[in-house]
Design a protein around this motif. Structure first.
Motif: not given
Length: 952
Positions: A79-89
């Protein structure tokens, strides 16, 4: 039929060890074949000839990257984060690469790949990775599926806390159904009902064993048959469910008839043979109707449905075969243990009767000859008082038939109300949305709907040939933009030609889910614009994809429903007319069947469309039911409805035919069969209901519909509606035009023919070996009596000259005793076989030569006929042999037949053919003149006839 089954039952009892051993060997062989040959089950559904299937087949050649099976991995950031954030990417990138290395994976989309971009939600919190595999769904191995699951789990572990990754999509949208302990509850209920009905644990265990062995053999054959082609995963469960139900019921009918006969004092072996011949005939008829209806599923023209119907029909056929062979053998092993024990009241009554008889015998002992007294220690037969009718069923039938018009009206209104919800019934192929909520594929489905919309769970593919285009990329973009503007379209994420620029595809995301009416409307709208796209862009577009295939399957099944219904209804009318020799009874029975089908559809709609009791029945999501539910349910329910119709109404017809009034026959017939029909219906309902709570979602609506249909058909239609209609019609219920009666073949489901044959076993005298014997035999034609009454006996190897003043009587008599013409009255036995019941067997024992058809030279025809070693030889129209040489040759051929021990009947018009037979051969006169002479003789001796006959 009943005579053949009687002989089969008697053989099975005498050879019971051989029968059981043979059954064990067959089970071992079938089980071994299943283990060696089985190729597994398939969830793939193909439907040749539809637009979606043809387009999919073309894509397999021109655009294989999008034609095979597909899967999805949805990745959701915290919640509140994006797939573009480095850990997700980085986790997604590594996961995509790992998934791409799995065997059979052709391509994987990525949100960070410009050439093959994955879909990203509007808030950039979720991405949908599409996995394209080589080959169709049936060719994807379990190893590939397991590897995909492992990589999806590895991706989930690599994601930061609060994020998740779930694997699902088309490849995992259905699962192989499995048997659970819940289905066993149905067998426990069946056991309890059987114990209460039969009053014996041994008797109750036999129907269960009969059903389990039948299902075991059927499953072995079914899994071995997977080597010949794909079999849908729902097919085994459907076959198991149906095999258990009919296996228990068919055995129950035979065992209950056996116990009834044992209670009357019949010997065990004889009782088993008679039960097989009588109740077994009804079992054969009931099984055939179920099998015909199941094979009739092929009317839809859908391969997987045809396979399903054939597999279920084979299961029913094996069940019938086991019920007629193994069950009599097991009954033979049970022996006297199945003979009902008299109740205390019956024993007291019998004791008082025996005591009174002994007292009367003692008082007259002085005047009675000693030879008539029983020997010391000899057993005396005890006759039990006749069992009284069940009070409950007596009250039931009286209440139902008291005001029959009111009963019929109430049933019609109730069935109409119960069937009304069926108007809302919608059909579709189920997807992952109907799975249990904790299943990974269902979790993926729900996440996709939440973050992207329902349509992303069922994208459409619009494809066409663009080989003539000079700018294929621009062409596909234009078509994609136009489709994007259609109502019901949520998005068009992809519009592209293939690498060779001869085929283009457009991925269309509908606003509705895969099984929604909105998506169906969109598919039809795009197809309706076919001519527009052809004229505007020169492209012949087709709509395909998993969702479109499901819609086409539903449409084709819907179109096949009416023809199938007409086939079933027409078959019902014909079969029931053959059995009951009536016009009204078949029409009433067919109307009742339609009531049962309507009620079953209505209840299924209430549960699966409107959610009534959905939670209690473990329905994970309301909506459309499996596309083939209506046609499968109609086919199976047709056969089961015929079961109850036959077992209940045939008793009523039997009582009516044997001299009872129409109204009294309803009561006696109902009392005689209602208990067994009730037990059979409860067992079937229990078996079907057991598949509902934790059953496969493909099978769940079918099981519920069958349970409701059987309950309605047995307890409302057959036990309320049918008796009320019969009471309302009275004698008219059993009317049948004579011309139709002659036209239709007869199907003796109650074994009346067998009963007549058994009653004539010692006729004309015990131990008689006559080749031909008749007693007051009559043969009637349309214009009246042709022959009769004629009484004659011809011993084995004997000769009889048959003479008449016209050709018709002579030929009629000869053809009647030869099994070629049905007698209309009297008694006739040829080769020890009763006519007309054993006419087919008699035809194999009697050779018939028509001298007129042999050009006046029948001797050679006689010699040819004798090569088959008949027991009786009939030579008709001997007066047409005018040449002396030909008559001499015929006489020589007849002498050869007599020397071989063949009985000979020679027919002629005018004078008897005394030159063709030995001197002193008896002469039988038939025809009008002979009848007049016999009548005159009878009137000269009035003691031979009644006063009424003399006055007549």
């Amino acid at each position: 039929m009943s005579s053949v089954l009687y002989s089969l039952g008697r053989w099975a009892v005498r050879a019971r060890r051989l029968v059981v051993a043979g059954c064990v060997v067959v089970l071992v062989l079938v089980g071994g074949a299943a283990g060696l040959l089985q190729q597994g089950l398939s969830n793939e559904v193909t439907i040749p000839g539809t637009e979606s299937q043809e387009a999919l087949d073309r894509l397999a050649t021109t655009f294989p990257q999008v034609s095979g099976a597909s899967a999805q991995v949805i990745v959701v950031a915290p919640e509140g984060e994006s797939i573009e954030d480095e850990p997700m990417r980085s986790a997604i990138t590594d996961g995509v690469e790992a998934i791409g290395d799995v065997s059979q994976v052709a391509a994987v989309t990525s949100p960070f790949d410009e050439l093959m971009p994955a879909s990203v939600s509007d808030d950039e919190r979720a991405t949908l990775l599409t996995i394209q595999l080589d080959g169709d769904q049936g060719s994807v191995t379990d190893a590939t599926k397991d590897a995909l699951g492992e990589e999806a789990d590895a991706l989930a572990r690599a994601l930061p806390d609060g994020a998740e990754a779930q694997l699902g999509g088309q490849l995992f949208s259905s699962e192989l159904p499995e048997m659970t302990l819940t289905e066993g509850i149905g067998l426990l209920v069946a056991l309890v009902v059987l114990v209460l009905t039969l009053g014996s644990l041994v008797g109750a265990g036999l129907p269960l064993l009969n059903a389990l062995l039948s299902v075991g053999a059927s499953m072995g054959l079914l899994f071995a048959a997977t080597a010949l082609g794909p079999i849908n995963s729902t097919t085994p469960l459907l076959a198991v469910m149906l095999g258990l139900a009919v296996g228990i019921d068919y055995a129950l009918f035979i065992v209950s008839r056996h116990r009834e006969q044992l209670a009357k004092g019949l010997a065990v072996d004889e009782s088993i043979a008679r039960a097989t011949g009588t109740a077994g005939s009804a079992v054969v008829f009931a099984g055939l109707t179920v099998m015909i209806a199941l094979v009739g599923l092929g009317v839809a023209g859908i391969p997987f449905l045809t396979t399903m119907g054939v597999a279920a029909a084979v299961t029913v056929g094996i069940t019938v075969l086991v019920s007629l062979t193994l069950l009599p053998a097991l009954l033979g092993f049970a022996g006297e243990r199945l003979r009902p024990k008299p109740s205390r009241r019956a024993r007291r009554t019998a004791a008082r009767t025996a005591s009174a008889a002994r007292a009367a015998a003692t008082s007259s002992e002085a005047t009675r000859p000693r030879a008539l007294q029983p020997a010391d220690g000899a057993d005396t037969a005890t006759t039990l008082p006749e069992q009284k009718p069940n009070r409950f069923f007596t009250g039931w039938i009286r209440a139902v038939t008291k005001i029959p018009a009111l009963t019929v009206a109430l049933v019609v209104v109730a069935m109409g109300a119960l069937s009304y919800p069926a108007l809302d019934l919608r059909l579709a192929l189920p997807d992952a949305g109907v799975m249990a909520e904790d299943e990974p594929a269902r979790v993926t489905y729900d996440l996709v709907s939440e973050h992207f919309g329902d349509g992303f769970n069922g994208p459409l593919i619009v494809t066409g040939s663009i080989v003539t285009s000079t700018d294929p990329v621009a062409l596909m973009n234009e078509i994609g933009e136009e489709i994007d503007g259609m109502p019901g379209v949520a998005d068009v994420p992809l519009s592209t030609p293939n690498e060779t620029a001869d085929t283009g595809i457009i991925q269309v995301i509908p606003e509705g889910g895969p099984t929604s009416a909105q998506t169906e409307d969109l598919v039809r709208e795009i197809r309706a614009q076919h001519d527009h796209f052809l004229d505007e862009y020169g492209v012949d577009l087709s709509v395909t994809g998993f969702t479109a295939v499901g819609i086409d399957v539903s449409d084709q099944l819907g179109d096949a429903l009416l023809p199938f219904a007409l086939v079933v209804v027409g078959l019902s009318l014909i079969l029931l007319t053959m059995v009951f020799r009536s016009i009204a009874v078949p029409i009433k029975a067919t109307v009742g069947y339609l009531f049962s089908v309507g009620a079953a559809f209505g209840v299924v709609s209430l549960v699966f469309e409107h959610g009534v009791f959905a939670e209690a029945l473990n329905v994970s999501r309301t909506g459309p039911v499996i596309s083939f539910m209506p046609i499968v349910l109609m086919g199976i329910l047709f056969g089961l409805a015929m079961d109850y119709q036959v077992f209940l109404v045939s008793r009523m017809r039997e009582d009516y035919v044997h001299g009872g009034s129409a109204k009294h026959a309803i009561t006696t017939g109902f009392q005689g069969s209602a208990k067994v029909v009730t037990a059979a219906a409860i067992i079937m309902i229990a078996v079907f209901v057991a598949f509902v709570p934790h059953g496969d979602m493909n099978l769940k609506p079918i099981a519920l519909g069958l349970a409701v249909g059987v309950a309605v058909d047995a307890f409302i239609v057959r036990m309320i509606f049918v008796p009320a209609v019969l009471a309302l019609l009275g004698e008219k219920a059993w009317y049948m035009p004579k011309w139709l009666d002659r036209l239709l073949p007869s199907f003796d489901v109650e074994g009346e023919g067998l009963a007549r044959e058994l009653s004539l076993r010692d006729w004309p005298e015990p131990g008689a070996t006559d080749a031909v014997a008749t007693g007051d035999l009559e043969v009637r034609g349309r214009s009246g009596l042709i022959v009769g009454p004629v009484s004659v006996r011809v011993p084995d190897g004997g000769t009889l000259l048959v003479r008449g003043d016209a050709t018709a009587p002579v030929s009629a008599f000869l053809l009647a005793v030869a099994g070629r013409l049905k007698p209309s009255g009297g008694v006739a036995k040829t080769a020890g076989l009763v006519l007309p019941e054993r006419a087919s067997a008699v035809r194999h024992e009697v050779a018939v030569v028509d001298a007129a058809a042999e050009g006046g030279h029948p001797a050679e025809a006689v010699r040819r006929a004798l090569r088959d070693k008949p027991r009786v030889l009939v030579v008709d129209a001997t007066e047409t042999v005018g040449d002396l040489t030909a008559r001499a040759e015929l006489a020589q051929a007849v002498a050869g037949a007599q020397h071989a021990g063949v009985a000979v009947l020679l027919g002629s018009t005018g004078s008897a053919a005394t030159d063709l037979a030995p001197s002193g051969t008896p002469v039988l006169d038939v025809g009008p003149a002979a009848r007049a002479e016999r009548r005159s003789t009878e009137l000269d001796h009035p003691a031979n006839v009644t006063e009424q006959e003399v006055r007549a």
